[in-house]
Design an enzyme around this catalytic site. Sequence first.
Site, short mmCIF file in Angstrom:
data_model
loop_
_atom_site.label_atom_id
_atom_site.label_comp_id
_atom_site.label_asym_id
_atom_site.label_seq_id
_atom_site.Cartn_x
_atom_site.Cartn_y
_atom_site.Cartn_z
N GLU A 107 0.98 -1.23 0.25
CA GLU A 107 -0.01 0.09 0.52
C GLU A 107 0.69 1.62 -0.10
O GLU A 107 2.21 1.11 0.89
CB GLU A 107 -0.64 -0.28 1.12
CG GLU A 107 -1.76 1.43 0.98
CD GLU A 107 -2.61 1.06 2.81
OE1 GLU A 107 -3.30 -0.34 2.88
OE2 GLU A 107 -3.08 2.20 3.15
N ASP A 109 0.14 5.26 0.86
CA ASP A 109 -0.55 6.04 1.39
C ASP A 109 -0.19 7.39 0.86
O ASP A 109 0.63 8.38 1.10
CB ASP A 109 -0.63 5.77 2.74
CG ASP A 109 -1.81 4.63 2.73
OD1 ASP A 109 -2.00 4.20 1.90
OD2 ASP A 109 -1.11 3.92 3.97
N GLU A 111 -3.07 10.37 3.03
CA GLU A 111 -4.23 10.66 3.33
C GLU A 111 -4.15 12.57 3.83
O GLU A 111 -2.82 12.41 4.72
CB GLU A 111 -4.44 9.89 4.55
CG GLU A 111 -4.53 8.44 4.32
CD GLU A 111 -4.58 7.37 5.58
OE1 GLU A 111 -4.16 7.99 6.78
OE2 GLU A 111 -5.16 6.53 5.54
N THR A 125 1.50 10.02 5.11
CA THR A 125 1.57 9.88 3.65
C THR A 125 2.96 7.86 4.72
O THR A 125 3.04 8.39 5.79
CB THR A 125 3.05 9.66 3.31
OG1 THR A 125 4.60 10.20 4.02
CG2 THR A 125 2.66 10.88 2.34
N ASN A 126 2.09 7.20 4.34
CA ASN A 126 2.39 6.09 4.80
C ASN A 126 2.53 4.95 3.70
O ASN A 126 2.78 4.62 2.66
CB ASN A 126 1.83 5.35 5.68
CG ASN A 126 2.21 4.10 6.76
OD1 ASN A 126 3.58 4.10 6.33
ND2 ASN A 126 1.91 3.90 7.67
N GLU A 136 5.12 5.58 8.16
CA GLU A 136 5.00 7.16 8.17
C GLU A 136 6.00 8.31 8.23
O GLU A 136 6.41 8.45 8.91
CB GLU A 136 3.63 7.43 9.58
CG GLU A 136 2.50 6.81 9.66
CD GLU A 136 3.36 5.34 10.48
OE1 GLU A 136 4.47 5.20 10.83
OE2 GLU A 136 3.05 4.45 10.50
N ASP A 200 -12.02 10.35 15.44
CA ASP A 200 -11.23 9.07 16.96
C ASP A 200 -9.53 9.70 17.42
O ASP A 200 -9.29 9.63 18.26
CB ASP A 200 -11.89 8.18 17.00
CG ASP A 200 -11.29 6.81 15.89
OD1 ASP A 200 -11.66 7.55 14.93
OD2 ASP A 200 -11.43 5.77 15.96
N GLY A 205 -4.54 14.09 17.05
CA GLY A 205 -4.53 13.32 17.60
C GLY A 205 -6.15 13.07 18.16
O GLY A 205 -6.33 11.90 18.52
N ARG A 268 9.68 5.27 19.32
CA ARG A 268 9.23 4.44 18.62
C ARG A 268 9.96 3.15 17.97
O ARG A 268 9.77 2.01 18.28
CB ARG A 268 8.98 4.98 16.85
CG ARG A 268 6.77 5.15 17.21
CD ARG A 268 6.15 5.80 15.76
NE ARG A 268 6.05 4.53 15.51
CZ ARG A 268 5.48 4.47 14.03
NH1 ARG A 268 5.78 5.96 13.52
NH2 ARG A 268 5.56 3.63 13.33
C1 LIG Z 1 -4.25 20.94 12.87
O1 LIG Z 1 -4.47 21.96 13.18
C2 LIG Z 1 -2.61 22.28 14.96
C3 LIG Z 1 -2.72 23.21 14.77
O2 LIG Z 1 -2.05 24.16 14.01
C4 LIG Z 1 -2.01 21.32 14.34
O3 LIG Z 1 -0.79 20.94 14.97
C5 LIG Z 1 -1.84 19.86 13.10
O4 LIG Z 1 -1.09 19.54 12.95
C6 LIG Z 1 -2.60 20.10 12.21
N1 LIG Z 1 -3.30 19.07 11.15
C7 LIG Z 1 -3.71 17.79 12.07
C8 LIG Z 1 -4.07 16.69 11.51
O5 LIG Z 1 -4.19 17.59 13.43
#
Ligand SMILES: *[C@@H]1O[C@H](CO)[C@@H](O)[C@H](O)[C@H]1NC(C)=O
Length: 280
Positions: A107, A109, A111, A125-126, A136, A200, A205, A268
């Site tokens: 795969e 990726d 995303e 990317t992965n 990643e 989720d 995160g 990791r």
């Molecule tokens: C969303 O915004 C935060 C703050 O700017 C950033 O740290 C983060 O990388 C961005 N993307 C995601 C997927 O959380």
Amino acid sequence: MALSSKQVHACVVLVVLCIAARTAAAWGRIDDGLEVNWGRGSHGTVSADGQVVSLSLDRNSGSGFRSKDTYLYARIDLQIKLAPGNSAGTVTTCYFLSEGSWANHDEIDLEFLGNSTGEPYTLHTNVYINGTGSKEQQFHLWFDPTADFHTYSIVWTPLHLLVLVDGTPIRELKNHADRGVAYPSWQRMRLYGSLWNAEDWATQGGRVKTDWSLAPFVAQYRNFTATTSSPGAGGGYYDQEMDATAQQAMKWARGTYMVYNYCADSARFPYGSPPECYMP
Ligand SMILES: *[C@@H]1O[C@H](CO)[C@@H](O)[C@H](O)[C@H]1NC(C)=O
Ligand SMILES: *[C@@H]1O[C@H](CO)[C@@H](O)[C@H](O)[C@H]1NC(C)=O
Ligand SMILES: *[C@@H]1O[C@H](CO)[C@@H](O)[C@H](O)[C@H]1NC(C)=O
């Protein structure tokens, strides 16, 4: 008959308009190469002129497409415009996936992880090889990917895997099979695209959830091209290493916009990063 400058001007404008129209329709129907295979009709649609695939996501469903062909090495280029505004929790994808058993799948990726209004999308990317991923790398982009279409490319040859954004390479994974590092080289892959919900984990995160009152979220794809060719067949991209200019561009993109790199994640990989990380 002599033309006045106004008439000449009008003629020039017409010619320019005609050329512009020809360029705009220069590519064939996108559904010649791709077919909506998830949420067809209700959430995944092709525009009447065949130029644009729109994927939408609401509480009921996401949507997706796949390439009609499978490939063993190819270069694919696809223009994508991501859902604007608060796209937190959404994931827009473009990826190669092999056909065989999941345990041994390959795969590649891309995303795009959505974010709250004003915060940047992350391009995640992965690469999975024979069922094993954990490669990643994540990037922010140097433009607003929701304001217009931009070209995202995956180059997969016997030499290397490359990911390009508007022609700028951001990631290369070389084929080090001769040194015992697995490389995707024995399974055909199909290209997929999708828009789905992953509140989720996708945004910051998983702390920022999807605001469903903003649904449907819509991403658009156009100008899909797949280039396949064999070595020496004049295919250009196939036998090509990156030249100095491309390497310089990649260094800039990675130096400025990479926000996560598994090769640098010593928490990791406490016993040292994976071998491809330090092979030239
Ligand atoms: C969303 O915004 C935060 C703050 O700017 C950033 O740290 C983060 O990388 C961005 N993307 C995601 C997927 O959380
Ligand atoms: C893929 O992994 C399996 C074990 O799951 C192994 O038997 C096989 O040799 C591997 N294939 C390649 C081409 O590396
Ligand atoms: C469509 O894609 C091809 C291949 O990437 C590219 O050469 C061409 O410029 C694109 N067309 C437009 C109008 O962006």
